[in-house]
Every structure is written in C-alpha cells, then in structure tokens.
Scaffold this motif. Structure first.
Motif, PDB file in Angstrom:
ATOM      1  N   CYS A  51       0.767  -1.190  -0.072  1.00 31.02           N
ATOM      2  CA  CYS A  51       0.129   0.046  -0.074  1.00 31.02           C
ATOM      3  C   CYS A  51       0.983   1.306  -0.265  1.00 31.02           C
ATOM      4  CB  CYS A  51      -0.891  -0.120   1.099  1.00 31.02           C
ATOM      5  SG  CYS A  51      -0.395  -0.248   2.829  1.00 31.02           S
ATOM      6  N   PHE A  97      -1.076   2.626  13.124  1.00 31.52           N
ATOM      7  CA  PHE A  97      -1.630   3.746  12.869  1.00 31.52           C
ATOM      8  C   PHE A  97      -1.112   4.910  13.667  1.00 31.52           C
ATOM      9  CE2 PHE A  97      -5.266   0.823  11.669  1.00 31.52           C
ATOM     10  CZ  PHE A  97      -5.753   1.850  10.406  1.00 31.52           C
ATOM     11  N   GLU A 113       0.562   9.661  10.116  1.00 32.71           N
ATOM     12  CA  GLU A 113      -0.586  10.137   8.879  1.00 32.71           C
ATOM     13  C   GLU A 113      -0.296   9.343   7.869  1.00 32.71           C
ATOM     14  OE1 GLU A 113      -0.348  14.173   7.856  1.00 32.71           O
ATOM     15  OE2 GLU A 113      -1.398  14.614  10.033  1.00 32.71           O
ATOM     16  N   ARG A 114       1.168   8.656   7.922  1.00 30.47           N
ATOM     17  CA  ARG A 114       1.308   7.640   6.697  1.00 30.47           C
ATOM     18  C   ARG A 114       0.595   6.461   6.729  1.00 30.47           C
ATOM     19  NH1 ARG A 114       5.674   4.623   7.692  1.00 30.47           N
ATOM     20  NH2 ARG A 114       6.420   4.559   5.591  1.00 30.47           N
ATOM     21  N   ALA A 115      -0.050   6.197   7.728  1.00 28.79           N
ATOM     22  CA  ALA A 115      -0.968   4.828   7.372  1.00 28.79           C
ATOM     23  C   ALA A 115      -2.165   5.142   6.973  1.00 28.79           C
ATOM     24  CB  ALA A 115      -1.146   4.288   8.881  1.00 28.79           C
ATOM     25  N   GLY A 116      -2.624   6.577   7.026  1.00 32.54           N
ATOM     26  CA  GLY A 116      -4.084   6.954   6.354  1.00 32.54           C
ATOM     27  C   GLY A 116      -5.225   6.893   7.607  1.00 32.54           C
ATOM     28  N   ASP A 117      -6.498   6.948   6.843  1.00 38.71           N
ATOM     29  CA  ASP A 117      -7.703   6.815   8.069  1.00 38.71           C
ATOM     30  C   ASP A 117      -8.203   5.517   8.282  1.00 38.71           C
ATOM     31  OD1 ASP A 117      -9.079   5.932   5.710  1.00 38.71           O
ATOM     32  OD2 ASP A 117      -9.848   7.952   5.166  1.00 38.71           O
ATOM     33  N   LYS A 128     -11.019   3.994   7.546  1.00 39.45           N
ATOM     34  CA  LYS A 128     -12.113   3.674   6.792  1.00 39.45           C
ATOM     35  C   LYS A 128     -11.690   2.119   6.263  1.00 39.45           C
ATOM     36  CE  LYS A 128     -14.827   4.843   2.888  1.00 39.45           C
ATOM     37  NZ  LYS A 128     -14.920   5.878   1.592  1.00 39.45           N
ATOM     38  N   GLY A 147      -2.275   4.741   2.953  1.00 35.78           N
ATOM     39  CA  GLY A 147      -3.292   4.077   3.560  1.00 35.78           C
ATOM     40  C   GLY A 147      -3.459   2.952   3.242  1.00 35.78           C
ATOM     41  N   TYR A 148      -4.188   2.058   4.181  1.00 41.39           N
ATOM     42  CA  TYR A 148      -4.603   0.573   3.780  1.00 41.39           C
ATOM     43  C   TYR A 148      -5.684   0.330   2.564  1.00 41.39           C
ATOM     44  CZ  TYR A 148      -2.008  -0.188   8.336  1.00 41.39           C
ATOM     45  OH  TYR A 148      -1.270  -0.414   9.239  1.00 41.39           O
ATOM     46  N   GLU A 149      -6.103   1.247   2.216  1.00 44.82           N
ATOM     47  CA  GLU A 149      -7.271   0.988   1.102  1.00 44.82           C
ATOM     48  C   GLU A 149      -7.043   0.110   0.128  1.00 44.82           C
ATOM     49  OE1 GLU A 149     -11.265   1.471   0.292  1.00 44.82           O
ATOM     50  OE2 GLU A 149     -10.332   2.131   2.236  1.00 44.82           O
TER      51      GLU A 149
END
Length: 379
Positions: free
Chosen positions: A208, A287, A290-294, A296, A266-268
């Motif tokens: 990711c 987490f 911010e490198r890991a995203g939100d 969701k 992010g993991y998306e």
C-alpha cells in the motif's frame, strides 16, 4: 469517550493492551553477543546469558501488567531472517546492500535458497519451550514468526530471484513447499505448548506504499495479482490448524533504528484482500502516523476479528497525548465497534538487535501508558 460495549475484558489474545513482541536488548545481552562473535565465549555461555535475560524480561512484562508475554526476540538478530535460516534449504547470505529505510540502511544480509524448502526441526521450538516454562501459567506465552508471504517476498528480491527460480522453476511447487514447511513448524510450536502465535508481515505495508507500487509496475509486476498470491499463501498456511491455537497477524511499515520504510499510504488498496484472510483472530495494524491513512479500511474487518490499533510509536520514548489517542479511537469506532478494538505500540521496540532510539525505562513507561488508557476504556 461515550461508546462502551460488553464485554469489557478479553481472555484470549489479542488483549486490550498488548505488545507486538520485540524488546530492547539489555546491555548484558549485547556484551555477551559481541564476545561470542569475537570468539571470547562459547555457545553455551551465550545461551546462559540469553536465558537469564529472558527470565528477567518475562518478569518485567508481568510487572507492567501484560497478559501475553514474549522472549523479546532476544535470541534473534532479525525479526524475520533468523526464522528463515532455520528452515531446510535456506542459507544466510551476505549481499551488497541491506534494506533501505528513511535515513538508514540495514546490515546486508538475506535468506537465499540452497535447496528445496522443507521442515525437519527448528531452534525456535526449543526457544519457545524455554519461554513457556519461564512464563508460568498466569500469562500467555506467545510465539512470533515472520509470515509465509514475507518469506516469498524475500525469495523474490532481485538479489535472490535467480537462485529461487533455478531451484523452483515451477512457482506452484515453491508455494506448496513453503506452505508445507510453515505448517510443520507451527504444529511443532503447538506440540511444545504454544496456543498463541503471531504472524509478522511487512508485505502489506509495502503493497500500500505508492513508491513501492510504482517500482513494481515498472518491472512488469501486477500488484493486485501479487497481493492475491501472498494472501492465499498466508491463508493456506493458517488453515486447518488446531481450533485452540489463536493466530493473529501484525502488519509492519518498517521499523529499524527508529526509522520507517517507503513513502507511506493508507491501507485502502489492500484492505479487502488483507482483511479477507481467514483464520486470523486479530490484526495488529500501524496507525501511529498519517502515513497509515484513516480508519475507513477497517470496514472490511470480519465480525469475529479484532483489530489492535498501533496508535503508540515504539520509535521514540515520549508519550503520546492521551486526548489525541482517545479521539483517534473514537474515529475508529465509526467503522468497527469498540468491543473489537485493542491497543498496542505500532511495532516492536527492536525489530533487529540494534533496537530503536529510546531507553528501556521509556519502553516500559510507554507500555504502562497504553495499559492506563485501555483500563479507562474497558474497565
């Protein structure tokens, strides 16, 4: 926070406040390892130091309130390579350059095939037996091993690809032998009394990462197909295991001397593939930045699975702001119920023997801080 659900406590891993597994190596252990490398002490003398320091570590983990303990990976140099080296058909190899991190490069070592992959025995099994005895009956003695996907990832490296293909011109035979060796090793841990095993896996952090994705596409790799191959490999390894063996996985984004790997993302892109892997009871996900995203991507988590939010950094000793942590947990509950959330550092404190840049005192204080917050949420 306003959200509270039952039950408030957990009796199996992952626990509400947890660890990823590795701890800073104490000075006595570092000194002994250096003497061993210099030929000043024997293997038996090194083992005596390792044993003594692991007993101390287990006691310290109990004192800080952990319900699952590890041996801190004190007998390892790497979180992953030492395990690979213990499999039949694998050898330790020195290469030109190590892994690249943000501002650092690791030692230039890898695991390369010397023959067909199989399992006959592994030193980690005896290591686990020692840990279980040291842990006693009041805590869970947990074993961590690198994922099968991580092993394939290592064999697919540019430095190793030629030798891998020479021994395994048939890709399916390679995958089948990896599954066989891994299943045999996990069952050996089970026979030694292990009922909680953690599968550590950096591949998903890479898959990711936008920088890595671009590089893979440039060399003609279909990233989606590769992700599916890795997911199936991991799933095949953990399918059909004893029902009372709890299997969890930790996704890492690079953890070497307080640095990280890649540019982040992010993991998306991989969340549905990753979280669809059956037979994982919990996912330890980073987490902390911010490198890991939100959060969701957590919507793909199955109802019978836990997520352990790695909101606390193991890379530095300063404590996070409690209100910020509580706010982020509340954000996560938009996608997964609080009852299916646990807390831990984002990674171990020493994925390699060098360790991160913080003190042992800061290491323990951070774990106490995580426990403090967890006990406020799940009383």
């Amino acid at each position: 926070m306003s959200v509270q659900t039952e039950p408030k406590q957990r009796t199996v891993t992952p626990f509400r406040y947890d660890i990823v597994g590795s701890f800073l190596r104490p000075s006595a252990l570092k000194d002994a390892r250096l003497k061993y490398q210099n030929g000043e002490i024997t293997t038996e003398q090194l083992n005596e130091v390792e044993n003594a320091e692991i007993v101390k570590l287990v006691q310290k983990q109990k004192e800080v309130g952990l319900q699952a303990v590890t041996d801190g990976e004190f007998r390892r140099s790497w979180w992953h390579l030492d395990f690979f080296w213990g499999l039949d058909g694998v050898e330790r190899t020195i290469i030109e350059e190590g892994y690249r991190f943000n501002g650092a490069t690791s030692r230039p070592e890898t695991a390369r095939l010397s023959g067909k992959i199989s399992y006959s025995s592994h030193p980690f099994v005896a290591h686990y037996a020692f840990l279980k005895e040291a842990a006693g009956k009041d805590v869970v003695a947990r074993q961590s091993i690198p994922a099968a996907a991580q092993f394939l990832f290592e064999l697919d490296r540019a430095d190793n690809k030629e030798s891998t293909q020479a021994i395994y011109p048939n890709r399916q035979e390679l995958l089948s032998d990896i599954v066989g060796a891994y299943k045999a090793s996990i069952l050996a841990f089970y026979e030694a009394g292990c009922r909680s095993i953690q599968i550590d896996d950096c591949t998903w952090g890479a898959l990711c990462d936008q920088q890595f994705i671009t590089v893979m596409e440039q060399i003609g790799v279909n990233v989606e197909e590769y992700a599916n191959e890795l997911a199936k490999l991991n799933e095949d390894v953990v399918s059909g295991l004893p029902e009372d063996l709890v299997v969890t996985t930790h996704v890492c984004r690079g953890n070497y001397v307080s640095t990280f790997a890649g540019v982040g993302g992010g993991y998306e892109p991989i969340a549905q593939t990753l979280l669809s892997i059956d037979n994982y009871s919990g996912f330890y996900l980073e987490f902390d930045t911010e490198r890991a995203g939100d959060f969701k991507p957590l919507r793909f988590l199955k109802d019978n699975q836990q997520v352990v939010l790695g909101l606390f950094s193991s890379k530095f000793g300063e404590l996070e702001n409690k209100e910020d942590i509580l706010k982020r947990i509340e954000e996560a509950t938009q996608y997964v119920d609080l009852d299916r959330i646990c807390l831990s550092p984002q990674c171990g404190f020493a994925s390699t023997e060098e360790g991160n840049h913080l003190t042992e005192e800061q290491q323990w204080r951070k774990l106490s801080f995580i426990k403090e917050i967890a006990e406020e949420l799940w009383k």
